[in-house]
Enzyme design. Sequence first.
Site, PDB file in Angstrom:
ATOM      1  CB  SER A 108      -1.056   0.265   1.131  1.00  0.00           C
ATOM      2  OG  SER A 108      -1.373   1.133   1.689  1.00  0.00           O
ATOM      3  CE1 TYR A 159      -3.994  -2.036   5.223  1.00  0.00           C
ATOM      4  CE2 TYR A 159      -3.844   0.112   4.545  1.00  0.00           C
ATOM      5  CZ  TYR A 159      -3.368  -0.777   3.736  1.00  0.00           C
ATOM      6  OH  TYR A 159      -3.903  -0.567   2.584  1.00  0.00           O
TER       7      TYR A 159
END
Length: 245
Positions: free
Chosen positions: A130, A143
């Site tokens: 990501s 995350y």
Amino acid sequence: MNLAGKRALITGGGSGIGADLARGFAEAGAAVVIAGRRLDALEAVARKTGAHAVQADVTDEQSVSRLFMEAGPCDIVIANAGAAESAPFARTSLTQWHAMLGVNLTGTFLTFREGLKQMQGWGRLIAIASIAGLRGYPYVAPYVAAKHGVVGLTKAVALEVAQREITVNAICPGYVATEMTDRSVAHIRAKTGMNQAQALGALTKTSPQNRLIEPAEITSLALWLCSADARGMNGQALSLAGGEG
Ligand code: NAD
């Protein structure tokens, strides 16, 4: 792109980016295996793409080992399964921390390790990390930490296999038009009272292009990483985020 004769394994293949990767790799002629926890979702994608569906939990060592036993040696392994939960850092529980590291980082570790064990000759390991693996974002610290870990793992493994015909890379998308982003929009709406357009706008405005990335853009980059022209691309974290970061 002709991947006839190659076998590609994609985790988290029952939805979103994983389902589109299954489409793209099947269209390129690869034999595709999709893995995930939800057999019904996997089977729906399998019916559309001709992929073989295998139920597996990427956080469970034995489950991932069984997955690769069933799939057989894979030339292309895409660690795509992931999840994102948000909370203010001071209210983040240890359970949430472990959950984010488990699926995003340990899941990639187990998928890469078992995939590499069986890899014969030419191979590609690709992580769907990501843009949160390259820079920080508020309210998603576990995350962000997990995705930074995925980028570090990618760089380390890439150096170990550099003398072989194997490359290891991470794709780092910004917000993508998938169910994960739908859930983030719903969460923002619930927490702030914003309407749908405002909540979506709060996410898209993080991109200089002011838009969501489409899953097909990620699939195209993953396919390119499997081309002969990309053989020098190793240990890289490729930002696909409209200039963000
Ligand atoms: P998604 O929720 O549609 O897909 C995630 C998939 O992973 C789901 O099919 C889910 O069932 C599966 N999964 C979750 N936990 C699992 C487990 N323990 N074992 C096996 N499978 C499991 O979301 P997506 O957007 O397609 O996400 C795919 C990947 O892309 C994730 O790693 C995510 O972090 C990453 N990503 C997404 C975005 C975004 O904005 N959607 C942005 C950057 C990166």
